[in-house]
Design a protein around this motif. Structure first.
Motif, short mmCIF file in Angstrom:
data_model
loop_
_atom_site.label_atom_id
_atom_site.label_comp_id
_atom_site.label_asym_id
_atom_site.label_seq_id
_atom_site.Cartn_x
_atom_site.Cartn_y
_atom_site.Cartn_z
N ASN A 6 4.94 6.08 15.44
CA ASN A 6 5.95 4.73 15.17
C ASN A 6 5.24 3.46 15.20
O ASN A 6 5.93 2.66 15.95
N LEU A 7 3.87 3.00 14.58
CA LEU A 7 3.43 1.59 14.47
C LEU A 7 4.02 1.25 13.95
O LEU A 7 4.71 1.27 12.13
N HIS A 8 4.97 -0.26 13.77
CA HIS A 8 5.77 -1.02 13.35
C HIS A 8 4.97 -1.84 13.14
O HIS A 8 4.65 -2.52 14.09
N VAL A 9 5.07 -2.23 12.11
CA VAL A 9 4.19 -3.74 12.46
C VAL A 9 5.21 -5.12 10.81
O VAL A 9 5.64 -4.52 9.64
N LYS A 10 5.17 -6.06 11.56
CA LYS A 10 5.45 -7.17 10.52
C LYS A 10 4.67 -8.57 10.40
O LYS A 10 4.00 -8.38 11.64
N LEU A 11 5.31 -9.03 9.40
CA LEU A 11 3.84 -10.13 8.79
C LEU A 11 4.53 -11.61 10.52
O LEU A 11 5.45 -11.29 10.70
N GLU A 12 3.68 -12.28 10.95
CA GLU A 12 3.34 -12.96 12.32
C GLU A 12 4.23 -13.89 11.46
O GLU A 12 5.21 -14.59 12.58
N LEU A 19 4.72 -2.13 8.07
CA LEU A 19 4.75 -0.95 8.53
C LEU A 19 6.38 -0.58 9.15
O LEU A 19 6.45 -1.12 10.09
N LYS A 20 6.36 0.93 8.79
CA LYS A 20 7.99 0.84 8.99
C LYS A 20 7.76 2.37 9.60
O LYS A 20 8.21 3.18 9.84
N GLY A 21 6.83 2.69 10.47
CA GLY A 21 6.71 3.98 11.43
C GLY A 21 6.40 4.72 11.13
O GLY A 21 6.26 5.57 10.69
N VAL A 22 4.44 4.14 11.16
CA VAL A 22 3.74 4.89 11.01
C VAL A 22 3.61 5.62 12.15
O VAL A 22 2.94 5.50 13.03
N ASP A 23 3.32 7.48 11.90
CA ASP A 23 2.40 8.75 12.83
C ASP A 23 1.17 9.07 11.95
O ASP A 23 1.38 9.62 10.68
N LEU A 24 0.08 9.68 12.21
CA LEU A 24 -0.64 10.04 12.14
C LEU A 24 -2.08 9.45 13.17
O LEU A 24 -2.13 9.60 13.87
N THR A 25 -2.08 10.91 13.38
CA THR A 25 -3.46 11.17 14.27
C THR A 25 -4.73 12.42 12.88
O THR A 25 -4.06 13.21 12.75
N VAL A 26 -5.87 11.79 13.69
CA VAL A 26 -6.89 12.16 12.76
C VAL A 26 -7.72 12.88 14.44
O VAL A 26 -8.02 11.77 14.76
N LYS A 27 -8.21 13.91 14.65
CA LYS A 27 -8.86 15.00 14.90
C LYS A 27 -10.43 14.64 14.45
O LYS A 27 -10.97 14.37 13.42
N ALA A 28 -11.15 14.54 15.81
CA ALA A 28 -12.63 14.28 15.73
C ALA A 28 -13.56 15.57 14.66
O ALA A 28 -13.02 16.59 14.45
N GLY A 29 -14.24 15.18 14.29
CA GLY A 29 -14.68 16.23 12.44
C GLY A 29 -14.14 16.03 11.08
O GLY A 29 -14.03 16.62 10.48
N GLU A 30 -12.47 15.28 11.39
CA GLU A 30 -11.97 15.56 10.28
C GLU A 30 -12.35 14.37 9.61
O GLU A 30 -12.60 13.31 9.90
N VAL A 31 -11.60 14.57 8.04
CA VAL A 31 -11.95 13.56 7.54
C VAL A 31 -10.53 13.18 6.63
O VAL A 31 -9.85 14.24 6.43
N HIS A 32 -9.97 12.10 7.08
CA HIS A 32 -8.12 12.71 5.82
C HIS A 32 -8.13 11.48 5.18
O HIS A 32 -8.90 10.41 5.38
N ALA A 33 -7.66 11.12 4.42
CA ALA A 33 -7.36 10.48 2.82
C ALA A 33 -5.89 10.48 2.88
O ALA A 33 -4.81 10.63 3.01
N ILE A 34 -5.57 8.73 2.34
CA ILE A 34 -4.46 8.21 2.70
C ILE A 34 -3.75 7.52 1.45
O ILE A 34 -4.63 7.07 0.62
N MET A 35 -3.56 8.16 0.48
CA MET A 35 -3.07 7.61 -1.45
C MET A 35 -1.46 6.99 -0.89
O MET A 35 -1.11 7.13 0.07
N GLY A 36 -1.72 6.25 -2.17
CA GLY A 36 -0.28 5.25 -1.90
C GLY A 36 -0.07 3.93 -2.44
O GLY A 36 -1.31 3.64 -3.31
N PRO A 37 1.06 4.20 -3.02
CA PRO A 37 1.36 2.80 -4.53
C PRO A 37 0.54 1.82 -3.83
O PRO A 37 0.83 1.36 -2.37
N ASN A 38 0.52 0.70 -4.85
CA ASN A 38 0.23 -0.32 -4.50
C ASN A 38 1.24 -0.95 -3.12
O ASN A 38 2.45 -1.11 -3.80
#
Ligand code: ATP
Ligand code: MG
Lengths: 251, 428
Positions: A6-12, A19-38
């Motif tokens: 649930n990561l929320h981030v604004k500029l200081e 960032l408006k609520g990011v949830d992401l879990t990466v386990k050991a040994g895994e490769v995750h890719a993130i894609m997305g518009p500019n």
């Protein structure tokens, strides 16, 4: 290994929420890719994880093997095993690449209570690793990234990663600016580091890189959120159709 | 033109307690210097050339006190360098601590020891370059020095010196006021390295005149000690013959007031002069580099590389001028002065000047003032380098261009380790 909730981030400095609520879990040994518009927040996520100034976490958490990352200084995160290959590697005039690498390796060792690497051992290891990435002696001697071509800078990032042997590697568009051969070199470098105790988060716009570094999981990020998660086929879909369908489907 | 009363008064007060050595080979030069000085008076705050640095404490009759600094376990500069040491304590030569000058393989006399002689080779140099250097800008403190210097070294080399000559300046007396004058003459083809280190006194007024004849090579590396309260006004006057080389580097760490003047004349063709400085100051620190380089010969090269790292209200000053005389074609002049401000209280004042009367020359100058690059700092930290270490790395990187002017790698390494020590002690 890496758990973002649930990561929320604004500029200081301004009232801009990225960032408006990011949830992401990466386990050991895994490769995750993130894609997305500019502009969807991919680099911001990687900066916030590695501790760059200028962002304010308004909610949520991020842990590395259970340790809260967001409370730590950037150097402590690095010593804990986090590594970010920058989308835009930074030039540091006057600091030799070799000095930089050795200082970093030994600082991390020291922080972990390990013995420092001797100058001789270091030299041997760095030369061998540089060779596989086709980084020549001259590039090792020059100031960090100064006058390096785009592709050379990216290879230099991978050399740093290979030397530091982090457990959680975030690669932010490491493929951009690489020629076909360099892409193969870099991918081989990454694949050589793949093991059960290590995980990767690969930010990319192109399937091409994922042909070499095969992801277990693919996420689509848009407007500060992970909007879809799937297998390698998700990247192929993006490659073929762009983001329109996925965005429409979510909305 | 009548001398303003204020300048006359300052001068009268300052020299009232000094005695003018009479007679001997230098007597006439001293008398001439006094005459020059009387015509100029001493600098006051309003003087254009002292716009950024208040000369008051350099001209008062009484020396402002300066606590003696304990460097603890830091070894003296150049400790690891095989050198011939000549030690001055508060400006007074100390034979017991000094080495045998003969080991340097050059002719060395002490000004005070040979003052009574009627003739001396240094007659052709003593006060001569200083007098030339009074034009077009007046340098009264240098004339005062020529007139009243109590001691100094006179070095003449005809070949390559066997070892560097190290002038070691120890400060023991909190109220000491030292005036030393050195003359160094390199005959054609000679090569000499002069090292200087230490604060010398509570207040130090120094002149070094250097004649570098055709094809000779002069190297000068100095560190000005770590005493926080000491004051120094130093001048180097140099004249270069054809194909001569002059290189001078100064490290200044601490010091409430430092004014280092370098006045260099490239007379012969193909001469090369480099002056460089690295200054690091924290708090009550005012450091002024004032350089005047005159190109008269053909195809001469000059470089000025001055870097200052300032924090907690420290002040850095740079006044650097390149004057290219008519006919000095193919001049290559480079000047850079930069400051790294570690906080918003510190300031850097720079006045770079070019005055060019030849048409086929290449001259560049640049002056910048900036904070530490936060992006680079983050990059280093993201690789696990702790913040302070990252900052030190970047500060050393900032200073590197000036340190690169030191040819001898062992000496350069000594300077670097001193800076590292300073940075470690002055972390934010
Ligand atoms: N320091 C900043 N000041 C202003 N805007 C910022 C700042 N940092 C990020 N942003 C904005 O936040 C949004 C997300 O940027 P970010 O760099 O994370 O995108 P990205 O997903 O990595 O994009 P790309 O694919 O183009 O690399 C963008 O709109 C960007 O302009
Ligand atoms: Mg990005």
């Amino acid at each position: 290994m890496l758990e973002i909730k649930n990561l929320h981030v604004k500029l200081e400095e301004e009232d801009k929420v990225i960032l408006k609520g990011v949830d992401l879990t990466v386990k050991a040994g895994e490769v995750h890719a993130i894609m997305g518009p500019n502009g969807s927040g991919k680099s911001t996520l990687s900066y916030v994880l590695s501790g760059r100034d200028g962002y304010e976490v308004t909610d949520g958490s991020a842990t590395l093997d259970g340790e809260e990352l967001l409370e730590m200084e950037p150097e402590a995160r690095a010593a804990a095993g986090l590594f970010l290959a920058f989308q835009y590697p930074v030039e540091i005039p006057g600091v030799g690449n070799m000095t930089f690498l050795r200082t970093a390796v030994n600082a991390q060792r020291k922080a972990r209570g390990e013995e420092e690497m001797s100058a001789g051992d270091f030299l041997k290891v760095v030369r061998a690793k540089a060779k596989t990435l086709k980084i020549d002696a001259d590039m090792l001697k020059r100031p960090v990234n100064v006058g390096f071509s785009g592709g050379e800078k990216k290879r230099n990032e991978i050399l740093q990663m290979a030397m530091l042997e982090p457990k959680m590697c975030i690669l932010d568009e490491t493929d951009s600016g690489l020629d076909v051969d360099a892409m193969k070199l870099v991918s081989d470098g990454v694949n050589a580091l793949r093991d059960a105790g290590r995980a990767f988060l690969v930010i990319t716009h192109y399937q091409r890189l994922l042909d070499h570094i095969k992801p277990d999981v693919v996420h689509i990020m848009a407007a500060g959120r992970i909007i879809k998660t799937g297998g390698p086929e998700l990247a192929l879909e993006v490659e073929k159709n762009g983001y329109a369908d996925i965005l429409a489907e979510v909305n | 033109m009548a001398l303003p009363q204020a300048k006359q008064d300052v001068l009268a007060a300052r020299i009232a307690g000094l005695s003018l050595p009479q007679g001997g080979w230098a007597g006439a030069a001293r008398a001439d210097a006094l005459a020059r000085l009387s015509a100029m008076g001493l600098p006051v705050k309003r003087d254009e050339y002292w716009r950024y640095t208040d000369p008051t404490s350099l001209t008062t009759p009484d020396t402002p006190h300066a606590a003696v600094f304990d460097a603890r376990d830091e070894p003296p500069a150049f400790d690891g360098i095989d050198r011939v040491r000549l030690v001055f304590v508060d400006g007074v030569f100390d034979p017991a601590q000094s080495d045998d000058p003969a080991a340097a393989g050059v002719e060395i006399d002490r000004l005070a020891a040979v003052a009574d002689r009627d003739i001396h080779w240094a007659q052709s140099l003593y006060g001569v370059l200083e007098a030339r250097g009074q034009n077009p800008v007046q340098r009264p403190l240098a004339a005062l020095n020529t007139a009243f210097a109590t001691d100094g070294v006179l070095i003449r080399a005809t070949g390559k010196a066997a070892k560097p000559v190290a002038l070691v300046y120890i400060h023991r007396d909190e109220g000491s006021d030292a005036i030393l004058h050195h003359c160094i003459k390199l005959e054609a083809g000679a090569e000499v390295t002069i090292l200087e280190n230490g604060p010398a006194a509570a207040r130090f007024t120094k002149v070094m005149e250097v004649e570098v004849a055709d094809g000779a090579r002069f190297h000068h590396i100095r560190t000005q000690g770590r005493d926080h309260e000491r004051r120094a006004a130093t001048h180097i006057f140099a004249r270069l013959g054809a194909g001569a080389l002059f290189k001078s580097f100064t490290l200044t760490a601490n010091g409430v007031l430092t004014r280092n003047d370098a006045v260099i004349e490239l007379l012969g063709d193909d001469a090369v002069a480099h002056v460089a400085g690295a200054a690091v100051g924290d708090g009550n620190f005012h450091h002024d580099d004032t350089v005047f380089i005159t190109h008269a010969g053909l195809r001469c090269e000059s470089r000025q590389v001055f870097k200052k790292v300032l924090k907690n209200g420290a002040v850095g000053v740079f006044q650097g001028k390149i004057l290219v005389k008519p006919g000095a074609q193919k001049t290559d002049g480079y000047q850079i002065s930069q400051s790294l401000l570690l906080d918003e209280d510190s300031q850097f004042l720079a006045k770079p000047e070019l005055e060019i009367y030849a048409d086929d020359v290449k001259c560049s100058h640049g002056s910048t003032s900036g904070a530490i690059d936060e992006t680079a700092l983050f990059y280093l930290r993201s690789r696990g380098v702790p913040e302070r270490m990252a900052q030190s790395l970047m500060v050393l990187a900032f200073l590197a261009e000036s340190i690169a002017e030191i040819e001898d790698e062992a000496i350069a390494e000594d300077i670097r380790s001193r800076l590292e020590g300073w940075l470690a002690r002055h972390e934010r």
